[in-house]
Enzyme design. Structure first.
Site, PDB file in Angstrom:
ATOM      1  CB  SER A   1      20.019 102.336   6.128  1.00  0.00           C
ATOM      2  OG  SER A   1      21.328 102.825   6.007  1.00  0.00           O
TER       3      SER A   1
ATOM      4  CG  ASN B   1      24.876 104.196   6.396  1.00  0.00           C
ATOM      5  OD1 ASN B   1      25.069 104.153   5.186  1.00  0.00           O
ATOM      6  ND2 ASN B   1      24.518 103.121   7.091  1.00  0.00           N
TER       7      ASN B   1
ATOM      8  CD  GLU C   1      26.348 103.843  16.232  1.00  0.00           C
ATOM      9  OE1 GLU C   1      26.235 103.540  15.032  1.00  0.00           O
ATOM     10  OE2 GLU C   1      27.037 104.793  16.634  1.00  0.00           O
TER      11      GLU C   1
ATOM     12  CB  SER D   1      23.185  97.924   4.829  1.00  0.00           C
ATOM     13  OG  SER D   1      23.514  98.180   6.151  1.00  0.00           O
TER      14      SER D   1
ATOM     15  CB  CYS E   1      31.178  98.228  13.797  1.00  0.00           C
ATOM     16  SG  CYS E   1      32.536  99.073  12.984  1.00  0.00           S
TER      17      CYS E   1
HETATM   18  S1  SF4 Z   1      29.435 102.679   9.108  1.00  0.00           S
HETATM   19 FE1  SF4 Z   1      30.362 100.633   9.017  1.00  0.00          FE
HETATM   20  S2  SF4 Z   1      32.519 100.928   9.643  1.00  0.00           S
HETATM   21 FE2  SF4 Z   1      31.352 102.738  10.307  1.00  0.00          FE
HETATM   22  S3  SF4 Z   1      30.710 102.332  12.420  1.00  0.00           S
HETATM   23 FE3  SF4 Z   1      29.039 101.665  11.093  1.00  0.00          FE
HETATM   24  S4  SF4 Z   1      29.453  99.514  10.709  1.00  0.00           S
HETATM   25 FE4  SF4 Z   1      31.348 100.389  11.490  1.00  0.00          FE
END
Ligand code: SF4
Length: 317
Positions: free
Chosen positions: A248, A250, A156, A292, A126
């Site tokens: 995940s 997020n 990441e 995702s 990204c």
């Molecule tokens: S959440 Fe989506 S837009 Fe934000 S850094 Fe991760 S991949 Fe990129």
């Protein structure tokens, strides 16, 4: 020039991944609201598009380095419809094949392996994650001790640390600060999915321990929008469903945000994980999904609840 792009400028060029919020009412009278920001984020959509594009070249096989996204439905579909397979390390991909890097990014060492093995590296990193790598490198080049706030084992964060040759510290929680050696100049970058309040607590611990701090807020704006919407939705819901993989980051953060709001929240991957007892006596159900999680999975959950919640329940006493 690419080097000059900032987070803010990139925000101006990245769509906010917003759909219309879905409102449905079950026959039993429960109102279901699906967050407008749910569905693939822009970075994930981009990585999928790049992989599909790469697979159109049938002169060599296409692999992704790890599952492209944390969603089995999509990974299976990519394999079935586009012949895109998964390898766990660049060394596993046959020489000359295409290797797609996920949106999380990779350390530079992986790119070197790909180069040595003559792989066609398709970079799905990204652009917002790329900026974090760049910020970390800039900080190190300017002589700051780099601290990465985030989850040590997350790909990441591994990629960011790799981009500075491992010469930095990863802080997961405020207590980690106590273990740092004496520091003078500390440069801070954040994992893109970090919760802002958590970052603030770690930075508050860092402040009294060093002379100077330079801090880049590298939390992705898509993440911020999603967490803000999850919080608002949790505030007006009796129960929240957060849809996404347990791997995940997020998705887990969305669940945390809803719990911090005091709302009963359940993380599920699909309808198979739903326990109808969660909705007994409830009037409003909120649904959000990780970056995702495709919209079709959320639509399926709404249909499932509308089919199953048919009998009006007595209000809770
Ligand atoms: S959440 Fe989506 S837009 Fe934000 S850094 Fe991760 S991949 Fe990129």
């Amino acid at each position: 020039m690419a080097e000059d792009i900032t987070h803010d400028q990139l925000e101006d060029h990245t769509p906010p991944s917003m759909h219309s919020a879905i409102l449905a009412t079950t026959p039993s009278g429960v109102v279901i609201e699906v967050a407008g920001s749910a569905g693939y984020c822009w970075g994930v959509e981009r990585a999928i598009d790049l992989a599909v594009e790469a697979s159109a070249n049938k002169s060599r096989p296409t692999f992704t380095l790890g599952e492209l996204i944390h969603n089995k439905l999509t990974v299976d579909r990519l394999e079935r419809e586009h012949d895109i397979h998964v390898v766990q390390a660049a060394e596993e991909a046959p020489e000359g094949s295409a290797l797609v890097v996920r949106a999380h990014g990779v350390p530079p060492q992986v790119r070197e392996v790909a180069r040595q093995r003559n792989l066609d590296l398709v970079d799905g990193t990204c652009p917002l994650v790329d900026i974090i790598h760049r910020r970390a490198r800039e900080l190190r080049a300017e002589g700051w001790t780099v601290c990465i706030l985030g989850q040590r084992t997350h790909p990441e964060v591994i990629g960011i640390l790799g981009s500075i040759d491992g010469e930095g510290f990863v802080l997961e929680k405020p207590e980690d600060v106590a273990a740092l050696p004496p520091l003078k100049r500390v440069g801070v970058v954040l994992q893109s999915t970090l919760i802002a309040e958590k970052a603030a607590k770690i930075i508050a611990e860092l402040v009294p321990r060093c002379r100077q701090i330079k801090h880049f807020n590298t939390i992705c704006h898509v993440t911020t929008e999603r967490q803000t919407e999850a919080k608002d939705l949790a505030h007006r819901s009796d129960v929240m469903l957060i849809v996404g993989s347990p791997h995940s980051s997020n998705t887990l953060k969305l669940e945390q945000v809803c719990r911090m709001e005091g709302c009963e929240s359940h993380r599920i991957e699909n309808v198979g994980d739903i326990d109808l007892a969660w909705f007994r006596g409830r009037k409003r159900v909120g649904i959000h999904g990780g970056a995702s999680t495709p919209r079709e999975t959320l639509d399926e959950i709404v249909r499932y609840l509308c089919d199953r919640l048919t009998e009006p329940e007595a209000a809770p006493v």
